[in-house]
Scaffold this motif. Structure first.
Motif, PDB file in Angstrom:
ATOM      1  N   ARG A  31       0.803  -1.167   0.258  1.00  0.00           N
ATOM      2  CA  ARG A  31      -0.132   0.199   0.420  1.00  0.00           C
ATOM      3  C   ARG A  31       0.889   1.110   0.072  1.00  0.00           C
ATOM      4  O   ARG A  31       0.374   1.840  -1.094  1.00  0.00           O
ATOM      5  CB  ARG A  31      -0.827   0.010   1.033  1.00  0.00           C
ATOM      6  N   GLU A  70      -5.432  -6.209  -1.208  1.00  0.00           N
ATOM      7  CA  GLU A  70      -6.375  -5.959  -0.953  1.00  0.00           C
ATOM      8  C   GLU A  70      -7.835  -7.124  -0.445  1.00  0.00           C
ATOM      9  O   GLU A  70      -8.668  -6.649  -0.118  1.00  0.00           O
ATOM     10  CB  GLU A  70      -7.082  -4.425  -1.631  1.00  0.00           C
ATOM     11  N   PRO A  89      -9.823  -9.627   2.202  1.00  0.00           N
ATOM     12  CA  PRO A  89      -9.610  -9.603   3.610  1.00  0.00           C
ATOM     13  C   PRO A  89      -9.730 -11.943   2.927  1.00  0.00           C
ATOM     14  O   PRO A  89      -8.695 -11.916   4.654  1.00  0.00           O
ATOM     15  CB  PRO A  89     -10.844  -9.499   3.494  1.00  0.00           C
ATOM     16  N   CYS A  97     -17.043  -8.491  -1.861  1.00  0.00           N
ATOM     17  CA  CYS A  97     -17.478  -7.437  -1.233  1.00  0.00           C
ATOM     18  C   CYS A  97     -16.941  -6.526  -2.273  1.00  0.00           C
ATOM     19  O   CYS A  97     -17.443  -5.217  -2.306  1.00  0.00           O
ATOM     20  CB  CYS A  97     -16.168  -7.127  -0.030  1.00  0.00           C
ATOM     21  N   GLY A  98     -15.616  -6.631  -3.209  1.00  0.00           N
ATOM     22  CA  GLY A  98     -15.649  -5.815  -4.437  1.00  0.00           C
ATOM     23  C   GLY A  98     -14.001  -4.807  -4.097  1.00  0.00           C
ATOM     24  O   GLY A  98     -14.357  -4.392  -4.979  1.00  0.00           O
ATOM     25  N   ARG A  99     -13.582  -5.321  -3.139  1.00  0.00           N
ATOM     26  CA  ARG A  99     -12.513  -4.113  -2.964  1.00  0.00           C
ATOM     27  C   ARG A  99     -11.569  -4.156  -4.287  1.00  0.00           C
ATOM     28  O   ARG A  99     -10.622  -3.323  -4.223  1.00  0.00           O
ATOM     29  CB  ARG A  99     -11.914  -4.206  -1.611  1.00  0.00           C
ATOM     30  N   GLU A 106     -11.824  -2.751  -6.932  1.00  0.00           N
ATOM     31  CA  GLU A 106     -11.296  -0.653  -6.143  1.00  0.00           C
ATOM     32  C   GLU A 106      -9.384  -0.612  -7.129  1.00  0.00           C
ATOM     33  O   GLU A 106      -9.584  -0.233  -7.204  1.00  0.00           O
ATOM     34  CB  GLU A 106     -10.763  -0.350  -5.219  1.00  0.00           C
ATOM     35  N   ARG A 107      -9.236  -1.719  -6.551  1.00  0.00           N
ATOM     36  CA  ARG A 107      -7.416  -2.249  -6.979  1.00  0.00           C
ATOM     37  C   ARG A 107      -6.713  -1.928  -8.593  1.00  0.00           C
ATOM     38  O   ARG A 107      -6.211  -1.755  -8.802  1.00  0.00           O
ATOM     39  CB  ARG A 107      -6.664  -2.472  -5.499  1.00  0.00           C
TER      40      ARG A 107
END
Ligand code: SF4
Lengths: 326, 402
Positions: free
Chosen positions: B37, B329, B331, B373-375, B378-379
């Protein structure tokens, strides 16, 4: 080809299809919170709970029962079909209902009541389908039972249409998501306006009373709310209006970390690990008071909190209710 | 036919639980996530044009996957024009047999890291057929000795701390190797140096292939790929057809986006190889095998990729650059590492498992352990809609539509 899925998926999908609720709770149980309000059954705005907060106290006991059965064992594989397992393991709504702590039951049941009171306090008038209300079927969508869902949603829509409403206000972002994005694909002419509890509160946030909180709060953005529905600034605006001191966690808004809830029924231990990591991540903000706006986040974060942890985990509804009481 | 997935789910759940209790995995991934990150946000600040370039690359990929047959033909022509030999492998078995046909038996092979190699179980196959094969990427080398599978696509041995590296090295090299990272790197360097210069064949993958020129672009940091593809007399590139793009310029764009999201401002080395080594220095007579390989082969592997390309709902999964960003990213990946995977890992890995490496039954438990969750979306520099694809796969699994 036919696939045999893990038993818990059979149980949940069959319950939804046959009983209109993932855990086969009775309509009268699901709607018991509303007794004192005497809400009309018809109106412009439909208050929709989907039974989701009400079933939270039972999820854990379902998961516990399921994980105690060795799904790989001979006995287990002999018990075909959900009906059987319901009978043979005594895994039925009545039993589970009895095994749940009264305080949990009261807490989660009252979330709906609190939401209704907050909205009334802001001058909203709405109707509620009571015993007739059916679960949205969001889990059928999540778990891949889409063909079954296509039939199921027709029943849900019938109940909704009976209310004569033009707008549905959903307490759960999961319900809002499927009403908004999935229903229009499955139901001809489904053109109701879908809003969340958060949307309605946000629109009249100026009327909110100040809330005396003991310390700072931190928001756990629900994945669905933040990413699918794009609602995250609204939560902050609302909290600012009630005078709360909002701290931010390192991963927030559209970068929020999932609570682990979605895999709870199939991978309970792992879900728990993910939940407790998220609780810790949220506490890195410096606030111990965690607010979320989703039934599954609420339950998963509660489950992820380690014993003796001083963190407070609440739904935004519960938090805002403090203000409306005053 | 009835497929009973119940046992598989139970076994898999146990495996995930065990992984989530593994302190080595926990410490390594926690460290890796925070460094990922930090470096990515730092490099994106330093090279602010990257997100826009990533969008352009999405367009390049979309176009390429829609014209896969055409690109493949051009790529093969270019390789031949450059005096290499081009092959097309429809599936897993064909790919292995073509490679074996070139290599033969009783050879020494040095290999660069490649996910395609993992997908094909290439090293194991060549070994079974009487060859000595060495993984030259340090992480892969460690896993080769430990007989383990990778836990991350870019840092395969992320879960092995230095003490355990020292242990396996001491045993293998037959001398005391201290748990000191510099020392550990040094022994491998000495050992492999000798292998590079005595090997008969070097094998590598490629991150991008420009079909106009036949240029294979290989990104790396250790320098092992330079040596493995430069020193032996034969170089074989094995590459999935999803890596093809129309032009050299396109390839550079894809390469930059790939390494940027793999947390590099710029990688240590970018190799561009398009044919055998040659010289015309004596009387302008072109002679092959000057300093580098005399023979150059490229095996383009389909193995389920064209099926994916044909499906509107899944072709986007072929845009994956293997930058690894989504895994950091995720989880679930954060607590289980490569256990949330079969050959390919994480949510995107579940999709690839279904189509390319393992099939739907292997994919099913992975598909259901995704949080949706879709994160990752985003990445992902390619904005791959993994949660939507997971939803689609779940439906196919539930109703046995595969
Ligand atoms: S899915 Fe996206 S983020 Fe994940 S490895 Fe592929 S390109 Fe990178």
């Amino acid at each position: 080809m036919e696939t045999k899925m893990p038993m818990v998926l059979d149980i949940i999908s069959e319950n939804i299809i046959k009983h209109g609720n993932p855990l086969a709770l009775k309509g009268s149980e699901v709607a018991s919170w509303a007794k004192e309000l005497d809400l009309p059954v018809k109106g412009e705005l439909l208050f929709y709970t989907g039974g989701e907060y009400q079933l939270l106290p039972f999820i854990d006991s379902l998961v516990k029962t399921i994980t105690h059965l060795d799904q790989g064992s001979k006995v287990f594989s002999m018990m075909m079909g959900a009906r059987n397992i319901l009978n043979k393991t005594g895994l039925n709504a009545e039993k589970m209902y009895a095994s749940v702590l009264a305080k949990d039951k009261d807490r989660y049941n009252s979330v709906c009541l609190k939401a209704a009171k907050v909205l009334h306090g802001l001058g909203y008038e709405f109707c509620y389908s009571g015993n007739e209300e059916l679960y949205s079927g969001a889990l059928l969508y999540e778990l891949g039972y889409l063909e079954d869902m296509k039939n199921y949603v027709q029943k849900v829509v019938e109940v909704i249409r009976n209310s004569g409403a033009k707008t549905i206000v959903c307490l759960s972002p999961h319900a809002a998501e499927v009403f908004k994005f999935i229903y229009p694909k499955m139901v001809k002419g489904f053109d109701l306006e879908i809003v969340t509890f958060v949307d309605l509160v946000w629109q009249r946030r100026d009327q909110l009373a100040k809330i005396e909180a003991s310390g700072a709060v931190v928001i756990h953005d629900s994945c669905r709310l933040a990413r699918e529905l794009g609602i995250h600034q609204e939560l902050r605006d609302i909290l600012e209006n009630v005078g709360a001191d909002v701290k931010e966690s390192p991963r927030n808004r559209e970068w929020t970390s999932c609570c682990g809830g979605p895999i709870k029924i199939l991978f309970p231990e792992l879900s728990h690990v993910i939940g407790s990591r998220r609780v810790n991540e949220l506490k890195e903000s410096g606030a111990e008071h965690i607010l979320t706006s989703c039934p599954y986040c609420l339950s998963a974060l509660e489950g992820g909190r380690t014993k003796g942890d001083s963190a407070i985990i609440e739904d935004l509804i519960e938090f805002l209710y403090r203000g409306s009481k005053a | 036919m009835t497929v009973d997935l119940r046992k598989d789910f139970v076994t898999y759940a146990k495996d995930l639980n065990k992984a989530s209790e593994d302190t080595n995995i926990r410490t390594a991934i926690t460290r890796a996530v925070s460094s990922y990150r930090n470096t990515v946000s730092e490099t994106l600040e330093r090279f602010p044009h990257t997100p826009e370039l990533a969008e352009e690359v999405q367009g390049i990929k979309r176009h390429s996957m829609a014209n896969l047959d055409d690109l493949l033909k051009q790529a093969m022509d270019s390789v031949e024009r450059n005096k290499g030999k081009a092959f097309f492998a429809k599936d897993h078995q064909a790919a292995l047999e073509i490679a074996l046909g070139i290599i033969g038996r009783g050879k020494t092979v040095v290999k660069g890291k490649s996910m395609l190699g993992e997908e094909l179980h290439l090293r194991e196959y060549l070994e079974e057929n009487g060859n000595e094969v060495w993984e030259t990427d340090l992480g892969e080398f460690i896993l080769q000795l430990r007989k383990e599978r990778p836990m991350h696509i870019l840092s395969p041995s992320i879960h092995v701390p230095r003490e355990q590296v020292a242990e396996v090295f001491s045993k293998f090299f037959g001398k005391e190797v201290p748990p000191d990272i510099a020392e550990e790197v040094k022994v491998v360097r000495e050992f492999l140096r000798e292998k590079y210069f005595t090997a008969d064949v070097g094998i590598s993958g490629a991150n991008v292939v420009a079909v106009d020129t036949g240029a294979m672009v290989i990104i790396e940091n250790e320098g092992n790929v330079r040596l493995a593809t430069g020193a032996p007399p034969v170089h074989i590139v094995m590459v999935g057809t999803e890596k093809l793009v129309p032009t050299f310029q396109d390839a550079m764009k894809v390469a930059e986006v790939t390494w940027r999201y793999a947390q590099y401002g710029v990688p240590g080395y970018v190799n561009i190889v398009s044919g055998p080594s040659k010289t015309g220095d004596i009387e302008k007579v072109t002679t092959y095998g000057a300093h580098g390989p005399k023979e150059f082969y490229v095996i383009f592997v389909d193995n389920g990729r064209s099926d994916m390309a044909r499906e509107d709902k899944f072709s986007q999964a072929l845009h994956c650059l293997r930058c690894g960003g989504c895994m950091y990213e995720c989880p679930v990946f954060q607590v289980t590492a490569g256990h949330f995977g079969h050959v390919y890992m994480g949510g995107i890995g579940a999709i690839w498992t279904a189509f390319v490496a393992g099939g739907m039954e292997k994919a099913a438990p992975l598909v259901y352990s995704c949080l949706r969750c879709g994160r990752c979306v985003e990445r992902c520099p390619m904005s791959i809609e993994v949660p939507a694809m997971i939803g689609e796969l779940r439906e196919r699994i539930v109703y046995g539509k595969y």
